[in-house]
Design a protein around this motif. Structure first.
Motif, PDB file in Angstrom:
ATOM      1  N   ASN A  39       0.820  -1.207   0.000  1.00 33.72           N
ATOM      2  CA  ASN A  39       0.000   0.000   0.000  1.00 33.72           C
ATOM      3  C   ASN A  39       0.858   1.263   0.000  1.00 33.72           C
ATOM      4  O   ASN A  39       0.594   2.219  -0.750  1.00 33.72           O
ATOM      5  CB  ASN A  39      -0.917   0.009   1.223  1.00 33.72           C
ATOM      6  CG  ASN A  39      -2.097  -0.930   1.090  1.00 33.72           C
ATOM      7  OD1 ASN A  39      -2.437  -1.364   0.003  1.00 33.72           O
ATOM      8  ND2 ASN A  39      -2.720  -1.258   2.204  1.00 33.72           N
ATOM      9  N   SER A  42       2.398   1.909  -3.382  1.00 33.26           N
ATOM     10  CA  SER A  42       1.435   2.475  -4.341  1.00 33.26           C
ATOM     11  C   SER A  42       1.247   3.968  -4.099  1.00 33.26           C
ATOM     12  O   SER A  42       1.096   4.752  -5.052  1.00 33.26           O
ATOM     13  CB  SER A  42       0.093   1.741  -4.256  1.00 33.26           C
ATOM     14  OG  SER A  42      -0.641   2.093  -3.093  1.00 33.26           O
ATOM     15  N   TYR A  45       4.250   5.843  -5.588  1.00 33.64           N
ATOM     16  CA  TYR A  45       4.130   5.998  -7.035  1.00 33.64           C
ATOM     17  C   TYR A  45       3.126   7.097  -7.385  1.00 33.64           C
ATOM     18  O   TYR A  45       3.315   7.834  -8.357  1.00 33.64           O
ATOM     19  CB  TYR A  45       3.738   4.677  -7.688  1.00 33.64           C
ATOM     20  CG  TYR A  45       4.913   3.785  -8.034  1.00 33.64           C
ATOM     21  CD1 TYR A  45       5.786   3.329  -7.040  1.00 33.64           C
ATOM     22  CD2 TYR A  45       5.161   3.397  -9.342  1.00 33.64           C
ATOM     23  CE1 TYR A  45       6.863   2.524  -7.345  1.00 33.64           C
ATOM     24  CE2 TYR A  45       6.248   2.593  -9.662  1.00 33.64           C
ATOM     25  CZ  TYR A  45       7.088   2.159  -8.663  1.00 33.64           C
ATOM     26  OH  TYR A  45       8.173   1.362  -8.973  1.00 33.64           O
ATOM     27  N   THR A  86      -3.712  -4.645  -3.974  1.00 37.46           N
ATOM     28  CA  THR A  86      -2.515  -4.157  -3.274  1.00 37.46           C
ATOM     29  C   THR A  86      -2.364  -2.647  -3.352  1.00 37.46           C
ATOM     30  O   THR A  86      -1.366  -2.103  -2.879  1.00 37.46           O
ATOM     31  CB  THR A  86      -1.254  -4.804  -3.875  1.00 37.46           C
ATOM     32  OG1 THR A  86      -1.138  -4.419  -5.258  1.00 37.46           O
ATOM     33  CG2 THR A  86      -1.321  -6.326  -3.789  1.00 37.46           C
ATOM     34  N   THR A  87      -3.339  -1.963  -3.925  1.00 41.09           N
ATOM     35  CA  THR A  87      -3.231  -0.525  -4.142  1.00 41.09           C
ATOM     36  C   THR A  87      -4.069   0.228  -3.125  1.00 41.09           C
ATOM     37  O   THR A  87      -5.275   0.014  -3.017  1.00 41.09           O
ATOM     38  CB  THR A  87      -3.690  -0.152  -5.563  1.00 41.09           C
ATOM     39  OG1 THR A  87      -2.943  -0.909  -6.519  1.00 41.09           O
ATOM     40  CG2 THR A  87      -3.483   1.335  -5.835  1.00 41.09           C
ATOM     41  N   GLY A  91      -3.619   5.557  -4.417  1.00 40.86           N
ATOM     42  CA  GLY A  91      -2.332   5.066  -4.896  1.00 40.86           C
ATOM     43  C   GLY A  91      -2.364   4.665  -6.358  1.00 40.86           C
ATOM     44  O   GLY A  91      -3.414   4.665  -7.005  1.00 40.86           O
ATOM     45  N   ASN A  93      -0.902   1.487  -8.843  1.00 35.00           N
ATOM     46  CA  ASN A  93      -0.303   0.154  -8.858  1.00 35.00           C
ATOM     47  C   ASN A  93       1.122   0.239  -9.409  1.00 35.00           C
ATOM     48  O   ASN A  93       1.323   0.606 -10.566  1.00 35.00           O
ATOM     49  CB  ASN A  93      -1.144  -0.781  -9.719  1.00 35.00           C
ATOM     50  CG  ASN A  93      -0.679  -2.215  -9.660  1.00 35.00           C
ATOM     51  OD1 ASN A  93       0.488  -2.508  -9.902  1.00 35.00           O
ATOM     52  ND2 ASN A  93      -1.585  -3.125  -9.357  1.00 35.00           N
ATOM     53  N   PRO A  94       2.145  -0.092  -8.594  1.00 38.99           N
ATOM     54  CA  PRO A  94       3.529   0.049  -9.059  1.00 38.99           C
ATOM     55  C   PRO A  94       3.878  -0.878 -10.215  1.00 38.99           C
ATOM     56  O   PRO A  94       4.824  -0.605 -10.953  1.00 38.99           O
ATOM     57  CB  PRO A  94       4.351  -0.302  -7.811  1.00 38.99           C
ATOM     58  CG  PRO A  94       3.423  -0.105  -6.662  1.00 38.99           C
ATOM     59  CD  PRO A  94       2.082  -0.499  -7.190  1.00 38.99           C
ATOM     60  N   GLN A  96       1.796  -1.542 -12.642  1.00 41.21           N
ATOM     61  CA  GLN A  96       1.142  -1.014 -13.839  1.00 41.21           C
ATOM     62  C   GLN A  96       0.294  -2.063 -14.553  1.00 41.21           C
ATOM     63  O   GLN A  96       0.286  -2.156 -15.786  1.00 41.21           O
ATOM     64  CB  GLN A  96       2.190  -0.445 -14.804  1.00 41.21           C
ATOM     65  CG  GLN A  96       3.046   0.660 -14.221  1.00 41.21           C
ATOM     66  CD  GLN A  96       2.235   1.918 -13.928  1.00 41.21           C
ATOM     67  OE1 GLN A  96       1.920   2.679 -14.823  1.00 41.21           O
ATOM     68  NE2 GLN A  96       1.890   2.119 -12.668  1.00 41.21           N
TER      69      GLN A  96
END
Length: 266
Positions: A39, A42, A45, A86-87, A91, A93-94, A96
């Motif tokens: 988290n 995210s 990012y 997971t975001t 955030g 999403n790392p 993508q």
């Protein structure tokens, strides 16, 4: 970055001029990713994307290892009928693979152990530097799951079908020399030098015209995600837009005067 009231921050955030420094910060667990770390990553990012002063990120890790992968004890029970979210709210999403896509580049520096989601962070970044002793592994099949952070899509594109399947389907570990050979990473440096080299590259990117960097990245991604034809159709409109920017005028003056350009992102 707001620190959790339950435990110390899993991600550190610092700035080096226009570079956002994002550090994985759970070294006592080999930076294994629990939901808190995911988290916070995210949100980091999102900070990169939303702050106009930021032009590029360097993702790195505190301690001896980049990441041992998912903290399955924490994460596995959270996999629901629709998968794993997971975001964090707000955030990005790392990896993508869902939601908003980054418009700015990411450089990544890895060392020690770099497993599963770590490899997928490398694949979703734009330039990767590895310490010579780094060990990589896309080991999800050994845990009864599949790579769900984009490796099934990006790994074959990045390194070729056979090379990707060699490592994804066996779960075997491979070294930095192999990662360089197949094109997973762009540079291998002596142990301990990966952060400095990654920062050097990030600073080089940050010194360029940011709108031009973002347009270059966007067009290349368009070709990969949609088609060459879609990217080709976007080239001239992007050129016209950039040619009318303040940065284009700054770049031309710098060229004519043979002086360094100081771009402003407009």
């Amino acid at each position: 970055m707001t620190q959790s009231s339950e435990s110390p921050a899993r991600i550190t955030i610092d700035r080096d001029g226009h570079v956002l420094l994002i550090g994985l910060n759970r070294p006592e667990k080999r930076n294994a990713a629990d939901l808190q770390l995911l988290n916070e990553l995210s949100l980091a990012y999102a900070e990169l994307e939303n702050d106009a002063e930021l032009r590029v990120a360097l993702v790195y890790a505190h301690g001896d290892h980049f990441t041992g992968g998912l903290d399955l004890a924490d994460v596995a029970p959270r996999i629901g009928a629709d998968g794993l979210d997971t975001t964090a709210e707000g955030g990005i999403n790392p990896w993508q693979v869902s939601g908003t896509a980054l418009s700015k580049p990411v450089v990544i520096a890895v060392q020690g152990t770099c497993l599963t989601l770590g490899v997928e962070l490398v694949l979703s970044a734009d330039i990767a530097v590895a310490a010579a002793s780094t060990r990589f592994g896309q080991i999800e099949v050994s845990r009864g799951i599949l790579p769900f952070g984009g490796a099934t899509i990006r790994f074959p594109r990045a390194v070729g079908w056979g090379n990707a399947m060699r490592w994804m389907l066996t779960g075997d570990l491979f070294d930095a020399a192999e990662a360089l050979r197949i094109g997973l990473v762009q540079e291998v440096v002596a142990d301990g030098e990966q952060y400095a080299r990654g920062l050097e590259l990030a600073r080089r990117i940050a010194a360029q015209a940011p709108l031009a960097v973002q347009a270059t990245l966007a067009n290349a991604r368009l070709a990969v995600r949609e088609s060459d034809a879609a990217a080709e159709a976007g080239l001239q409109p992007a050129l016209v837009r950039l040619a009318g920017s303040e940065d284009s005028a700054i770049g031309m003056r710098a060229f004519l005067s043979r002086t360094p350009a100081e771009f402003v992102g407009r």
